[in-house]
Scaffold this motif. Structure first.
Motif, mmCIF file in Angstrom:
data_model
loop_
_atom_site.group_PDB
_atom_site.id
_atom_site.type_symbol
_atom_site.label_atom_id
_atom_site.label_comp_id
_atom_site.label_asym_id
_atom_site.label_seq_id
_atom_site.Cartn_x
_atom_site.Cartn_y
_atom_site.Cartn_z
ATOM 1 N N LEU A 2 0.718 -1.274 0.164
ATOM 2 C CA LEU A 2 -0.117 -0.051 0.008
ATOM 3 C C LEU A 2 0.880 1.043 -0.082
ATOM 4 N N ARG A 3 2.077 1.165 0.654
ATOM 5 C CA ARG A 3 2.745 2.250 0.758
ATOM 6 C C ARG A 3 3.542 2.485 -0.494
ATOM 7 N N TYR A 4 3.553 1.379 -1.562
ATOM 8 C CA TYR A 4 4.349 1.733 -2.637
ATOM 9 C C TYR A 4 4.235 2.949 -3.590
ATOM 10 N N GLU A 37 10.333 -1.572 14.291
ATOM 11 C CA GLU A 37 11.473 -0.653 13.986
ATOM 12 C C GLU A 37 11.537 -0.743 12.375
ATOM 13 N N PHE A 38 11.830 0.438 11.975
ATOM 14 C CA PHE A 38 11.961 0.703 10.566
ATOM 15 C C PHE A 38 13.456 0.858 10.170
ATOM 16 N N THR A 39 14.236 0.112 9.349
ATOM 17 C CA THR A 39 15.487 0.537 9.073
ATOM 18 C C THR A 39 15.399 1.171 7.600
ATOM 19 N N MET A 40 16.130 2.390 7.736
ATOM 20 C CA MET A 40 16.278 3.180 6.454
ATOM 21 C C MET A 40 17.540 2.974 6.301
ATOM 22 N N GLY A 41 18.387 2.585 5.278
ATOM 23 C CA GLY A 41 19.851 2.751 5.324
ATOM 24 C C GLY A 41 20.344 2.086 6.679
ATOM 25 N N HIS A 101 12.654 3.702 15.718
ATOM 26 C CA HIS A 101 11.772 2.951 16.522
ATOM 27 C C HIS A 101 10.617 3.655 16.610
ATOM 28 N N ALA A 102 9.463 3.114 15.848
ATOM 29 C CA ALA A 102 8.255 3.547 15.757
ATOM 30 C C ALA A 102 7.404 3.262 16.947
ATOM 31 N N LEU A 103 7.493 1.922 17.587
ATOM 32 C CA LEU A 103 6.921 1.539 18.655
ATOM 33 C C LEU A 103 8.010 0.772 19.446
ATOM 34 N N SER A 133 0.590 12.458 19.650
ATOM 35 C CA SER A 133 0.832 13.652 18.566
ATOM 36 C C SER A 133 1.297 12.858 17.301
ATOM 37 N N SER A 134 1.424 13.760 16.240
ATOM 38 C CA SER A 134 1.621 13.069 14.964
ATOM 39 C C SER A 134 3.060 12.496 15.073
ATOM 40 N N GLY A 135 3.087 11.285 14.597
ATOM 41 C CA GLY A 135 4.504 10.512 14.559
ATOM 42 C C GLY A 135 4.758 9.750 15.780
ATOM 43 N N SER A 136 3.658 9.698 16.634
ATOM 44 C CA SER A 136 3.741 8.939 17.855
ATOM 45 C C SER A 136 3.563 7.443 17.508
ATOM 46 N N GLY A 137 3.291 6.975 16.467
ATOM 47 C CA GLY A 137 3.412 5.640 16.211
ATOM 48 C C GLY A 137 1.908 4.937 16.286
ATOM 49 N N LYS A 138 0.870 5.877 16.166
ATOM 50 C CA LYS A 138 -0.505 5.465 16.257
ATOM 51 C C LYS A 138 -0.926 4.224 14.999
ATOM 52 N N SER A 139 -0.425 5.076 13.891
ATOM 53 C CA SER A 139 -0.864 4.378 12.464
ATOM 54 C C SER A 139 -0.171 2.975 12.741
ATOM 55 N N THR A 140 1.062 3.205 12.914
ATOM 56 C CA THR A 140 1.991 1.852 12.827
ATOM 57 C C THR A 140 1.169 0.844 13.703
ATOM 58 N N LEU A 141 0.768 1.283 15.136
ATOM 59 C CA LEU A 141 0.437 0.232 15.862
ATOM 60 C C LEU A 141 -1.095 -0.490 15.333
ATOM 61 N N PHE A 170 -8.541 3.291 6.782
ATOM 62 C CA PHE A 170 -7.037 3.724 6.359
ATOM 63 C C PHE A 170 -7.140 5.355 6.719
ATOM 64 N N GLN A 171 -6.131 5.996 7.197
ATOM 65 C CA GLN A 171 -5.836 7.288 7.471
ATOM 66 C C GLN A 171 -6.207 7.925 5.977
ATOM 67 N N SER A 172 -5.363 7.338 5.032
ATOM 68 C CA SER A 172 -5.455 7.961 3.895
ATOM 69 C C SER A 172 -6.663 7.098 2.932
ATOM 70 N N ASP A 212 -8.530 4.658 11.737
ATOM 71 C CA ASP A 212 -7.391 5.563 11.822
ATOM 72 C C ASP A 212 -7.864 6.777 10.926
ATOM 73 N N GLU A 213 -7.917 7.699 12.295
ATOM 74 C CA GLU A 213 -8.427 9.170 11.911
ATOM 75 C C GLU A 213 -9.724 9.009 10.935
ATOM 76 N N ALA A 214 -10.659 8.257 11.442
ATOM 77 C CA ALA A 214 -11.768 8.266 10.373
ATOM 78 C C ALA A 214 -12.750 9.341 10.448
ATOM 79 N N THR A 253 -7.395 8.897 16.854
ATOM 80 C CA THR A 253 -7.909 10.338 16.718
ATOM 81 C C THR A 253 -7.089 11.366 17.601
ATOM 82 N N HIS A 254 -6.916 12.573 16.761
ATOM 83 C CA HIS A 254 -6.398 13.931 17.590
ATOM 84 C C HIS A 254 -7.333 14.522 18.484
ATOM 85 N N GLU A 255 -8.552 14.276 18.152
ATOM 86 C CA GLU A 255 -9.651 15.087 18.983
ATOM 87 C C GLU A 255 -9.925 14.683 20.158
#
Ligand SMILES: Nc1ncnc2c1ncn2[C@@H]1O[C@H](COP(=O)(O)OP(=O)(O)OP(=O)(O)O)[C@@H](O)[C@H]1O
Ligand SMILES: [Mg+2]
Lengths: 406, 249
Positions: free
Chosen positions: A403-405, B14-18, B23-25, B43-51, B93-95, B171-173, B203-205
């Motif tokens: 999905l992220r692709y 964990e996400f490895t980028m290079g 450490h998302a969670l 807050s944004s980036g705290s790992g909600k979607s990842t979870l 999905f959030q998006s 996710d932020e429906a 949610t944020h609200e």
């Protein structure tokens, strides 16, 4: 049920991506069509050459004198006097695989009819000649064996001769003409044969009894050639062997010595010519293969890119519960539908353009079944493989990764 | 009604980028019981979607355990996970992730296409029903590009409802909806929750969180708060209290 759903999904996806579908199909259509058309041209010209040569009588066998190297200087066949009527008689009496045979003497000269004259060739033969060469008469009749025996001054003429020495359109049959000042009575006109494969005008001839030509025109007692026809095209090679044996016995040639004659069948000529046009076909096959390759790469490209592009879609389908096998089946069905439809349209276009080429450009064509099968198979298999392979890779991802692709 | 439907322990992602690792969670543990209505905030980036992606069986944790309905996720094959996503989980999905150039109804039908037990008529009926529940009964044949952002979001919500899931992960429906429409959606969720469906809602609200029974707050991949709401608001009542002129549908 599951398959039905997948068919529906695949169908929807195809409709959803009209442009992609069209582009992929176009690659396949053009690939298949061009290969079929090109090979049809190749096969067509090969067949037309073959048919052309065959029309000259495919089971004709000719026996000519040939100089041996033992005498030092080689003489040309026309000057050789080693072929005689005795040879003809021996062949006529002994050969079992021949249906007709005639001695042949030929010369060149001027035909005159009143104020019209025309340079032409005269062939001295027996009545079998027409059967060997498969020539019919437009009018009149062939001379008889009796007329051969009596060396009658009768002749048959071809259309070109008619056109030049009877320009007023009067019926030549029954008229007198002169060949090298010898008067001949025209007793028949040969059917029109046109040019042969070598560009010779086959209608520019005079035919007369060989006895007459030998005595009155050439003043010789040998013959230039013996012409015969094998009982069938298949028997031609054996007939050649048989005739060679008779000739060797006739000329008392020992096992270690070279022949002083040559025996050739038209079949050999055809195969020489066929091998030339074989080259043409190979060339066209090469070009066709390249276009098939390019078509295949095109299909590969579009399929690969479009499946990659749809990685997100694959991710979503997996996220809502599509199994890896469902996704694969969907893409496989899509690829098969596109490739097979494209391939079928390509075959139609190929056949259509073949008809067009035949009708409007007047090139002989002949569609070979193998060209349809090969081009269809290559395009369909490429399409299916490259529709399936990237989908397989994408469906092995975790849904969220797909999905992220981007 | 007290069975634990979600049980996670020391969950890390964990996400490895290079050569850099995100450490998302960072080791999260909590349980969710059947029939709970949980809000995840942070807050944004705290790992909600990842979870949420892991809870939805869309992603795998780097370490730690996730038990869904008593079964360790690690023990499930890809196909079994697909079946769980298909039959038990409704994910928003959030998006949104709608299929482009595809009508709302076909987007909503999508999960049911992968369930061969459901007939064509049943599929259609359920899709229409789900779209009516989110107030889009008059937009069945619109494609995503012909819908507003909020409407697209509601199509995504309808899609998550169509398979009658036992658990909804959102996710932020309501992220793109006005107050009134988001209250309507919350009322719908509260209603579904009353019927026994477990709902986990990101949610944020804070005012949206007030509709749930429990709130978990994330910060930088760790839980910093996990508390029960003692005064759960009713979205239906709040909706009645909104001024009339704010008419959204
Ligand atoms: N696929 C990924 N590759 C690398 N890093 C990622 C990936 N997914 C998430 N992250 C990182 O993990 C962290 C948590 O992301 P996540 O999407 O869970 O945040 P979030 O709490 O949902 O934020 P938001 O409220 O903005 O949606 C972020 O710092 C993000 O950069
Ligand atoms: Mg998020």
């Amino acid at each position: 049920m599951r398959l039905l759903n997948l068919l529906k999904i695949a169908y929807k996806a195809i409709v959803l991506n009209k442009l992609r579908t069209l582009l992929t199909m176009l690659g396949i259509i053009i690939g298949v069509a061009s290969v079929i058309a090109m090979l049809a041209i190749g096969e067509g010209s090969k067949e037309s050459i073959r048919a052309n040569i065959s029309s000259m009588g495919s089971n004709i066998i000719t026996i000519r004198p040939e100089s041996t190297s033992s005498g030092g200087v080689r003489a040309s066949a026309d000057e050789m006097q080693t072929l005689t009527l005795k040879d003809y008689e021996a062949i006529n009496a002994q050969a079992t695989l021949l249906s007709y045979a005639t001695p042949l003497v030929n010369g060149k000269g001027q035909i005159i009819n009143g104020s019209n004259n025309w340079p032409s060739s005269i062939y001295g033969v027996n009545p079998d000649y027409l059967n060997i060469k498969v020539i019919d008469l437009q009018s009149g009749s062939m001379f008889t064996d009796a007329e051969v025996k009596s060396a009658s001054k009768v002749a048959l003429i071809g259309q070109t001769v008619v056109d030049n020495v009877f320009p007023d359109g009067q019926d030549p049959v029954g008229q007198m003409i002169r060949f090298n000042n010898i008067p001949f009575k025209v007793i028949g006109v040969l059917e029109v044969k046109g040019e042969n494969t070598f560009g010779q005008d086959q209608d520019d001839v005079v035919i007369a009894p060989y006895t007459t030509v030998q005595k009155r025109i050439l003043a010789i007692d040998y013959i230039n050639q013996i012409m015969a026809s094998a009982v069938s095209e298949n028997d031609a090679p054996n007939a050649v062997t048989e005739v060679s044996e008779i000739m060797r016995a006739q000329h008392k040639i020992s096992a270690s010595d070279e022949d002083d004659f040559s025996v050739r069948s038209m079949e050999e000529l055809i195969s020489t010519f066929s091998s030339t046009s074989e080259m043409l076909t190979i060339l066209l096959v090469a070009v066709a293969s390249i276009s098939l390759l390019i078509g295949g790469i095109g299909i590969m490209n579009i399929m690969y890119v479009s499946v990659k592009e749809r990685t997100k879609e694959i991710g979503l389908r997996m996220a809502v519960g599509g199994k890896g096998s469902d996704i694969l089946m969907q893409f496989l069905i899509e690829a098969i539908l596109i490739s097979v439809t494209g391939g079928a349209l390509g075959v139609l276009l190929g056949l259509g353009s073949t008809v067009f080429i035949e009708k409007f450009i007047n090139w002989p064509t002949s569609v070979a079944l193998y060209s349809i099968i090969i081009s269809f198979a290559v395009c369909a298999i490429t399409g299916i493989f490259f529709g399936w392979y990237p989908a397989r890779k994408a469906s092995a991802l975790d849904p969220i990764t797909a999905l992220r692709y981007e | 009604m007290n069975k634990e439907i979600i049980k996670i322990e020391d969950l890390k992602r964990e996400f490895t980028m290079g050569n850099e690792t995100v450490h998302a969670l960072k080791g999260i543990s909590f349980n969710i019981k059947e029939g709970e209505f949980v809000t995840i905030m942070g807050s944004s980036g705290s790992g909600k979607s990842t979870l949420l992606n892991i809870l939805g069986c869309l992603d795998k944790p780097t370490s730690g355990t996730y038990e869904i309905d008593g079964v360790n996720m690690k023990d499930l094959s890809r196909n079994e996970l697909a079946t769980i996503r298909n039959e038990k989980i409704g994910f928003i999905f959030q998006s949104y992730n709608l299929l482009p150039r595809t009508s709302a109804i076909e987007n909503v039908e999508l999960p049911l296409l992968y369930n061969s037990k459901i007939s064509t008529e049943e599929r259609r009926k359920r899709a229409i029903n789900a779209l009516e529940m989110v107030g889009l009964g008059d937009r069945l044949h619109h494609t995503p590009s012909q819908l507003s952002g909020g409407q697209q979001q509601r199509v995504a919500i309808a899609r998550s409802l169509v398979n009658n899931p036992v658990m909804i992960l959102a996710d932020e429906a309501t992220g793109n909806l006005d107050t009134r429409t988001s209250y309507e959606i919350m009322a719908l969720f509260q209603d579904l929750n009353k019927q026994g469906i477990t709902i986990t809602f990101v949610t944020h609200e804070p005012d949206i969180a007030a509709f749930s029974k429990r709130t978990i707050v994330l910060k930088d991949g760790s839980i910093i708060k996990d508390y029960k709401n003692h005064t759960v608001l009713s979205a239906t009542e709040q909706l009645a209290g909104l001024p009339q002129e704010e008419h959204s549908l």
